[in-house]
Every structure is written in C-alpha cells, then in structure tokens.
Design a protein around this motif. Structure first.
Motif, PDB file in Angstrom:
ATOM      1  N   GLN A 270      11.354  50.962  35.692  1.00 34.68           N
ATOM      2  CA  GLN A 270      12.267  52.321  35.695  1.00 34.68           C
ATOM      3  C   GLN A 270      11.126  53.533  35.662  1.00 34.68           C
ATOM      4  N   VAL A 271      11.350  54.296  36.692  1.00 34.30           N
ATOM      5  CA  VAL A 271      10.366  55.320  36.796  1.00 34.30           C
ATOM      6  C   VAL A 271      10.771  56.434  35.909  1.00 34.30           C
ATOM      7  N   GLN A 272      10.032  57.099  35.057  1.00 39.54           N
ATOM      8  CA  GLN A 272       9.941  58.211  34.324  1.00 39.54           C
ATOM      9  C   GLN A 272       8.916  59.216  34.698  1.00 39.54           C
ATOM     10  N   LEU A 273       9.653  60.400  34.712  1.00 35.64           N
ATOM     11  CA  LEU A 273       8.596  61.470  35.087  1.00 35.64           C
ATOM     12  C   LEU A 273       8.744  62.679  34.188  1.00 35.64           C
ATOM     13  N   VAL A 274       7.586  63.147  33.482  1.00 33.01           N
ATOM     14  CA  VAL A 274       7.815  64.020  32.178  1.00 33.01           C
ATOM     15  C   VAL A 274       6.810  65.183  32.593  1.00 33.01           C
ATOM     16  N   GLU A 275       7.758  66.432  32.679  1.00 32.64           N
ATOM     17  CA  GLU A 275       6.749  67.637  33.058  1.00 32.64           C
ATOM     18  C   GLU A 275       6.716  68.539  31.961  1.00 32.64           C
ATOM     19  N   SER A 276       5.584  69.069  31.966  1.00 33.41           N
ATOM     20  CA  SER A 276       4.984  70.121  30.909  1.00 33.41           C
ATOM     21  C   SER A 276       4.417  71.392  31.620  1.00 33.41           C
ATOM     22  N   GLY A 277       4.040  72.376  30.716  1.00 28.47           N
ATOM     23  CA  GLY A 277       3.074  73.492  31.096  1.00 28.47           C
ATOM     24  C   GLY A 277       4.086  74.621  31.272  1.00 28.47           C
ATOM     25  N   GLY A 278       5.350  74.626  31.275  1.00 32.26           N
ATOM     26  CA  GLY A 278       6.238  75.844  31.590  1.00 32.26           C
ATOM     27  C   GLY A 278       5.948  76.806  30.207  1.00 32.26           C
ATOM     28  N   GLY A 279       6.597  77.986  30.450  1.00 32.21           N
ATOM     29  CA  GLY A 279       6.387  79.016  29.617  1.00 32.21           C
ATOM     30  C   GLY A 279       6.864  80.406  29.910  1.00 32.21           C
ATOM     31  N   LEU A 280       6.283  81.359  29.131  1.00 35.62           N
ATOM     32  CA  LEU A 280       6.647  82.755  29.419  1.00 35.62           C
ATOM     33  C   LEU A 280       5.338  83.441  29.734  1.00 35.62           C
ATOM     34  N   VAL A 281       5.266  84.026  30.812  1.00 33.74           N
ATOM     35  CA  VAL A 281       4.162  84.637  31.437  1.00 33.74           C
ATOM     36  C   VAL A 281       4.199  85.956  31.910  1.00 33.74           C
ATOM     37  N   GLN A 282       3.248  86.861  31.899  1.00 34.29           N
ATOM     38  CA  GLN A 282       3.618  88.266  32.551  1.00 34.29           C
ATOM     39  C   GLN A 282       3.298  88.093  33.985  1.00 34.29           C
ATOM     40  N   PRO A 283       3.832  88.964  34.773  1.00 31.43           N
ATOM     41  CA  PRO A 283       3.517  88.997  36.165  1.00 31.43           C
ATOM     42  C   PRO A 283       2.163  89.052  36.475  1.00 31.43           C
ATOM     43  N   GLY A 284       1.615  88.339  37.381  1.00 36.11           N
ATOM     44  CA  GLY A 284       0.143  88.134  37.552  1.00 36.11           C
ATOM     45  C   GLY A 284      -0.517  87.417  36.978  1.00 36.11           C
ATOM     46  N   GLY A 285       0.172  86.504  36.019  1.00 38.93           N
ATOM     47  CA  GLY A 285      -0.543  85.511  35.332  1.00 38.93           C
ATOM     48  C   GLY A 285      -0.321  84.234  36.046  1.00 38.93           C
ATOM     49  N   SER A 286      -0.848  83.366  35.143  1.00 41.03           N
ATOM     50  CA  SER A 286      -1.029  81.833  35.545  1.00 41.03           C
ATOM     51  C   SER A 286      -0.661  80.836  34.564  1.00 41.03           C
TER      52      SER A 286
ATOM     53  N   LYS B  26       5.054  85.735  39.980  1.00 37.90           N
ATOM     54  CA  LYS B  26       5.940  87.203  40.156  1.00 37.90           C
ATOM     55  C   LYS B  26       7.301  86.695  39.259  1.00 37.90           C
ATOM     56  N   PRO B  27       7.897  87.682  38.914  1.00 35.80           N
ATOM     57  CA  PRO B  27       9.338  87.633  38.579  1.00 35.80           C
ATOM     58  C   PRO B  27      10.329  86.541  39.134  1.00 35.80           C
ATOM     59  N   GLU B  28      10.190  86.790  40.599  1.00 34.01           N
ATOM     60  CA  GLU B  28      10.946  85.971  41.410  1.00 34.01           C
ATOM     61  C   GLU B  28      10.596  84.383  41.269  1.00 34.01           C
ATOM     62  N   ASP B  29       9.361  83.999  40.560  1.00 31.49           N
ATOM     63  CA  ASP B  29       9.205  82.664  40.282  1.00 31.49           C
ATOM     64  C   ASP B  29       9.710  82.021  39.244  1.00 31.49           C
TER      65      ASP B  29
ATOM     66  N   GLY C  85      12.384  68.779  33.795  1.00 27.69           N
ATOM     67  CA  GLY C  85      12.414  70.137  34.210  1.00 27.69           C
ATOM     68  C   GLY C  85      11.556  70.874  33.090  1.00 27.69           C
ATOM     69  N   THR C  86      10.801  71.865  33.689  1.00 24.94           N
ATOM     70  CA  THR C  86       9.977  72.558  32.705  1.00 24.94           C
ATOM     71  C   THR C  86      10.441  74.103  33.075  1.00 24.94           C
ATOM     72  N   GLN C  87      10.669  75.012  32.151  1.00 19.48           N
ATOM     73  CA  GLN C  87      11.198  76.363  32.355  1.00 19.48           C
ATOM     74  C   GLN C  87       9.977  77.213  32.441  1.00 19.48           C
ATOM     75  N   VAL C  88      10.003  77.955  33.638  1.00 17.19           N
ATOM     76  CA  VAL C  88       8.681  79.058  33.981  1.00 17.19           C
ATOM     77  C   VAL C  88       9.591  80.372  33.834  1.00 17.19           C
ATOM     78  N   THR C  89       9.126  81.245  32.906  1.00 14.40           N
ATOM     79  CA  THR C  89       9.904  82.756  33.007  1.00 14.40           C
ATOM     80  C   THR C  89       8.654  83.691  33.199  1.00 14.40           C
ATOM     81  N   VAL C  90       8.567  84.407  34.287  1.00 14.82           N
ATOM     82  CA  VAL C  90       7.958  85.635  34.543  1.00 14.82           C
ATOM     83  C   VAL C  90       8.485  86.740  34.134  1.00 14.82           C
ATOM     84  N   SER C  91       7.900  87.486  33.276  1.00 11.93           N
ATOM     85  CA  SER C  91       8.570  88.757  32.650  1.00 11.93           C
ATOM     86  C   SER C  91       7.436  89.497  32.134  1.00 11.93           C
ATOM     87  N   SER C  92       7.696  90.620  32.084  1.00 11.72           N
ATOM     88  CA  SER C  92       6.622  91.634  31.157  1.00 11.72           C
ATOM     89  C   SER C  92       7.649  92.171  29.787  1.00 11.72           C
TER      90      SER C  92
END
Length: 117
Positions: A1-17, A88-91, A110-117
């Motif tokens: 059975q295939v399993q995929l586990v994402e990580s690394g998402g978070g809250l970041v300011q515009p222009g960040g990485s 960008k916020p649209e990401d 899934g991993t949540q990415v939020t781009v906001s100031s």
C-alpha cells in the motif's frame, strides 16, 4: 500500500520561503514521476509541478509559480521536495503530493501553506 506523507507547510510572510517534503513508502519510488498539487478554499485542485522518475527530464511548472518554485527529488530517501520562494498571498492553499502507479492514484494528507502578513 502506497503512503505519502507531506510536511513543511506553515505560516509565512509574503516574499518568504518554505520547502515542502513528501516521503513515499510502499512502492518503488524511483520508478514513478511525482506531482505537487494545491487547493485553495473554494477553488479546484491545481497542478503545480511535476518531476520525472529519474529527475533528469524537464520539469513542469504552472505559469503561476514558474521562476519561484522548484521541484526536486531524492530517490535514495524516497522523497520529493517543493522549494517555494517569493511566496505570495495567492499561494495560500493545501499542498498535496501525488504518485500514480499502474494500479493506483495516491495522495498524501496535504500540508497547509498560508502566506499572510
């Protein structure tokens, strides 16, 4: 059975990485191309980037992320990455990795990415 586990998402300011990771198990990872998708609230899931099994072919990027995002993989670690720069916020979205074999279409949680100031 295939399993995929994402990580690394978070809250970041515009222009960040951020760098997203997706670890695969239960399959011969090195045999398959990999994809990153994203889904923003109220929108359809969107293909963001793809990479071939070996990683040596030309990668695909959606126009909206071209020049800012880089997909890569480490077959020794069964891992695909998505380096996201100049965010960008649209990401803002939930990001999913996807692996399609001859028998199944597999998704991570899934991993949540939020781009906001």
């Amino acid at each position: 059975q295939v399993q995929l586990v994402e990580s690394g998402g978070g809250l970041v300011q515009p222009g960040g990485s951020l760098r997203l990771s997706c670890v695969a198990s239960g399959t011969l990872f090195r045999l398959y191309g990999m994809r990153w998708y994203r889904q923003a609230p109220g929108k359809q899931r969107e293909l963001v980037a793809t990479i071939s099994a070996s990683g040596s072919s030309t990668n695909y990027y959606a126009d909206s992320v071209k020049g800012r995002f880089t997909i890569s993989r480490d077959n020794a670690k069964n891992t695909v990455y998505l380096q996201m720069n100049s965010l960008k916020p649209e990401d803002t979205a939930v990001y999913y990795c996807n692996l399609v074999t001859g028998a199944s279409d597999n998704w991570g949680q899934g991993t949540q990415v939020t781009v906001s100031s």
